[in-house]
Design an enzyme around this catalytic site. Structure first.
Site, mmCIF file in Angstrom:
data_model
loop_
_atom_site.group_PDB
_atom_site.id
_atom_site.type_symbol
_atom_site.label_atom_id
_atom_site.label_comp_id
_atom_site.label_asym_id
_atom_site.label_seq_id
_atom_site.Cartn_x
_atom_site.Cartn_y
_atom_site.Cartn_z
ATOM 1 N N PRO A 64 27.005 39.595 45.717
ATOM 2 C CA PRO A 64 28.165 39.450 46.572
ATOM 3 C C PRO A 64 29.371 40.150 45.908
ATOM 4 C CG PRO A 64 27.414 37.495 46.351
ATOM 5 C CD PRO A 64 26.541 38.423 45.339
ATOM 6 N N ASP A 109 32.492 37.739 31.493
ATOM 7 C CA ASP A 109 31.716 38.264 32.478
ATOM 8 C C ASP A 109 31.059 39.350 32.061
ATOM 9 O OD1 ASP A 109 33.057 36.485 34.058
ATOM 10 O OD2 ASP A 109 33.624 37.946 35.707
HETATM 11 C C1 MEV Z 1 36.018 35.074 36.044
HETATM 12 O O1 MEV Z 1 34.528 35.060 36.171
HETATM 13 C C2 MEV Z 1 36.448 34.197 35.062
HETATM 14 C C3 MEV Z 1 38.054 34.140 34.852
HETATM 15 O O2 MEV Z 1 38.159 33.141 33.959
HETATM 16 C C4 MEV Z 1 38.490 35.354 34.645
HETATM 17 C C5 MEV Z 1 38.047 35.769 33.129
HETATM 18 O O3 MEV Z 1 37.594 34.835 32.569
HETATM 19 O O4 MEV Z 1 38.281 36.736 32.869
HETATM 20 C C6 MEV Z 1 38.639 33.474 36.267
#
Ligand code: MEV
Length: 316
Positions: free
Chosen positions: A98, A149
């Protein structure tokens, strides 16, 4: 020449948002959900098309490495990495992940695309180089990404991640049964991260305390995974959700899906990723998976994905 490259989706098990500010977090790859890039040699030009977004073919120029378009930036950074003078071929992107759903779609598409470009050039990207390219592109999606990520998507292994520190791969010997509920509400991580940053500026002490507690949860979760204590791990996940609510990154639908999973017998549940939309995850006892899956559909999830993470041999 024809090749297909791919990269997986991810979920954040614990620690999102606090990880941007230097605290630990745990992320898992979801290997069955992937972005793919088919690469085929052709003459004259480079064309990129995608089955999930209309795109006109574009001509590659060497100066695209500052492009604000994530696809162009990915191509340009990869070409630059190999000092490529020319680039031609067809790249076709497909994805099961998604978009703007907190599952790392952007990172997975970038990773698969960079591998596709390397394939067109007859090259292979080392994981560390791929990770740097995808991180650069993540800045377009996230503004100030922690790097979690791109790292989990590129290495495709569970990680305990602290920004700026060497990657700590974790072994999950006792598989985790995860049920992922998608709200179907797109949410830009960049906006959620910016809102949390604004909150930190407004209420530094209280926000820092929330980050500290989330960081402690990530440490506890790592220990719980090590000993295979899924009851404790689930409890920590639910506590993490409460802290994310306090950070104001949940939503009423996310909360409803989390409570539904808990009532259905989950060990624990929480939103996952940037929040405010996107997905939630539940850690389920194997015999409760189907009931939780059905309950999430009934409670308004637009898609439910069941995944088992861990228990396999670590890649050599
Ligand atoms: C996004 O998957 C995770 C967050 O902590 C952003 C990041 O770590 O860059 C919200």
């Amino acid at each position: 020449m024809y090749s297909t490259s791919s990269a997986p989706a991810k979920v954040i098990l614990v620690g999102e948002h606090a990880v941007v500010h230097g605290h630990p977090a745990i992320a898992l790859p979801l290997s069955q959900l992937r972005a793919y890039v088919d690469a085929r040699e052709s003459v004259f030009r480079l064309s990129i098309s995608s089955s999930y977004a209309e795109r006109a073919p574009f001509c590659w120029r060497k100066d695209e490495s500052k492009s604000a378009d994530p696809l162009m930036r990915t191509v340009a950074l990869t070409a630059r990495h190999f000092a490529a003078e020319a680039l031609q071929g067809e790249l076709v992107i497909r994805s099961d992940i998604p978009i703007a759903g907190g599952m790392g779609s952007g990172a997975a598409v970038s990773a698969a695309l960079a591998k596709g470009v390397a394939a067109l050039l007859g090259q292979e990207l080392a994981k560390a180089d791929l990770n740097s390219i995808v991180y650069e592109v993540e800045k377009l999606y996230h503004g100030t990404p922690s790097g979690i990520d791109n790292t989990v998507v590129v290495y495709e292994r569970p990680i305990y991640y602290v920004k700026g520190q060497p990657i700590d791969f974790i072994e999950i010997s006792c598989p985790l049964a995860l049920v992922v509920g998608d709200t179907g509400v797109p949410s830009l991580t960049r906006a959620a991260v910016a809102a949390v940053r604004a909150r930190l500026a407004r209420e530094p002490r209280q926000t820092q305390q929330l980050f500290d507690r989330i960081g402690a949860i990530a440490e506890g979760a790592k220990a719980a995974i090590k000993v295979g204590d899924h009851g404790l791990l689930g409890m920590l996940m639910t506590q993490n959700h409460r802290l994310l609510q306090a950070l104001d990154v949940s939503s009423s639908l996310l909360d409803r899906l989390v409570e539904t999973a808990l009532r259905g017998g989950a060990y624990g549940a929480k939103l996952s990723g940037g929040g405010r939309g996107g997905v939630m995850i539940a850690l389920a006892p194997p015999d409760a998976v189907v009931a939780i899956e059905q309950a999430l559909w009934r409670a308004g999830a637009k898609r439910v994905i069941v995944s088992s993470v861990g228990g396999e041999m670590a890649p050599s």
